[in-house]
Scaffold this active site. Sequence first.
Site, short mmCIF file in Angstrom:
data_model
loop_
_atom_site.label_atom_id
_atom_site.label_comp_id
_atom_site.label_asym_id
_atom_site.label_seq_id
_atom_site.Cartn_x
_atom_site.Cartn_y
_atom_site.Cartn_z
N ILE A 71 0.87 -1.17 0.00
CA ILE A 71 0.00 0.00 0.00
C ILE A 71 0.91 1.22 0.00
O ILE A 71 1.73 1.40 0.91
CB ILE A 71 -0.94 -0.01 1.22
CG1 ILE A 71 -1.84 -1.25 1.14
CG2 ILE A 71 -1.75 1.28 1.29
CD1 ILE A 71 -2.77 -1.43 2.31
N HIS A 128 10.31 5.31 -2.22
CA HIS A 128 8.85 5.38 -2.32
C HIS A 128 8.26 4.55 -1.19
O HIS A 128 8.29 3.32 -1.23
CB HIS A 128 8.39 4.83 -3.68
CG HIS A 128 7.01 5.26 -4.07
ND1 HIS A 128 6.70 5.69 -5.33
CD2 HIS A 128 5.86 5.35 -3.36
CE1 HIS A 128 5.42 6.00 -5.40
NE2 HIS A 128 4.88 5.79 -4.19
N LEU A 129 7.75 5.23 -0.17
CA LEU A 129 7.17 4.55 0.98
C LEU A 129 6.10 3.56 0.55
O LEU A 129 5.34 3.83 -0.38
CB LEU A 129 6.52 5.56 1.93
CG LEU A 129 7.44 6.48 2.71
CD1 LEU A 129 6.59 7.48 3.49
CD2 LEU A 129 8.33 5.71 3.64
N HIS A 130 6.04 2.43 1.24
CA HIS A 130 4.95 1.47 1.02
C HIS A 130 4.88 0.55 2.24
O HIS A 130 5.89 0.17 2.79
CB HIS A 130 5.15 0.67 -0.27
CG HIS A 130 6.45 -0.05 -0.35
ND1 HIS A 130 7.64 0.57 -0.70
CD2 HIS A 130 6.76 -1.35 -0.12
CE1 HIS A 130 8.62 -0.30 -0.69
NE2 HIS A 130 8.11 -1.49 -0.33
N TRP A 131 3.66 0.26 2.62
CA TRP A 131 3.40 -0.66 3.73
C TRP A 131 3.15 -2.05 3.16
O TRP A 131 2.51 -2.21 2.13
CB TRP A 131 2.17 -0.22 4.51
CG TRP A 131 2.42 0.91 5.44
CD1 TRP A 131 2.65 0.82 6.79
CD2 TRP A 131 2.45 2.30 5.13
NE1 TRP A 131 2.84 2.08 7.32
CE2 TRP A 131 2.72 3.01 6.33
CE3 TRP A 131 2.30 3.05 3.95
CZ2 TRP A 131 2.82 4.39 6.38
CZ3 TRP A 131 2.41 4.41 4.01
CH2 TRP A 131 2.67 5.07 5.21
#
Length: 171
Positions: A71, A128-131
Amino acid sequence: MTMDQLWAPWRLDYIKDPDRQKEPPPTSSGCFLCDYREQPERDDTNFVVARAEHVFVVLNRFPYNNGHLLIAPLEHKGELAELSAEELLGCVTEMQRFVSSLKELLNADGFNIGLNLGSVAGAGLPGHLHWHVVPRWSGDSNFMTVTGDTNVIPQSLSALHAMLRGRLDSA
């Protein structure tokens, strides 16, 4: 005594080149998430499950477990402090929605949800941040994981993508 077979052909790329997971796939922008953001016509091929105003959700191509999602905010941001309140809320809202969907569709017993912030923390795509949202089941650590250092994924990405998209389309 019959021997059961484990059929997981989509894992062959990973088996042939396990270091590939450490580097993001080659892209035009250098960031596969940014490429996916700009290619809505390829959502099925890229396994993008959902898009919202500030965030999108994609299936992990090298999942730890069936249903492993990423996400991410739409914008290429690598630090939590860079996210607006709307982007952060959008990510958490999608986490909530997909945990609920995966629990129902895959009968998940629990979830690991995490963010690797920076290369030293394990981020394979630190800019690019992502969970990660990883469904878990009671007893899902079996002999393959423990002795073979192999995760068994019982469903193809295409089938899971279709299942999640169908769920979202009917909601």
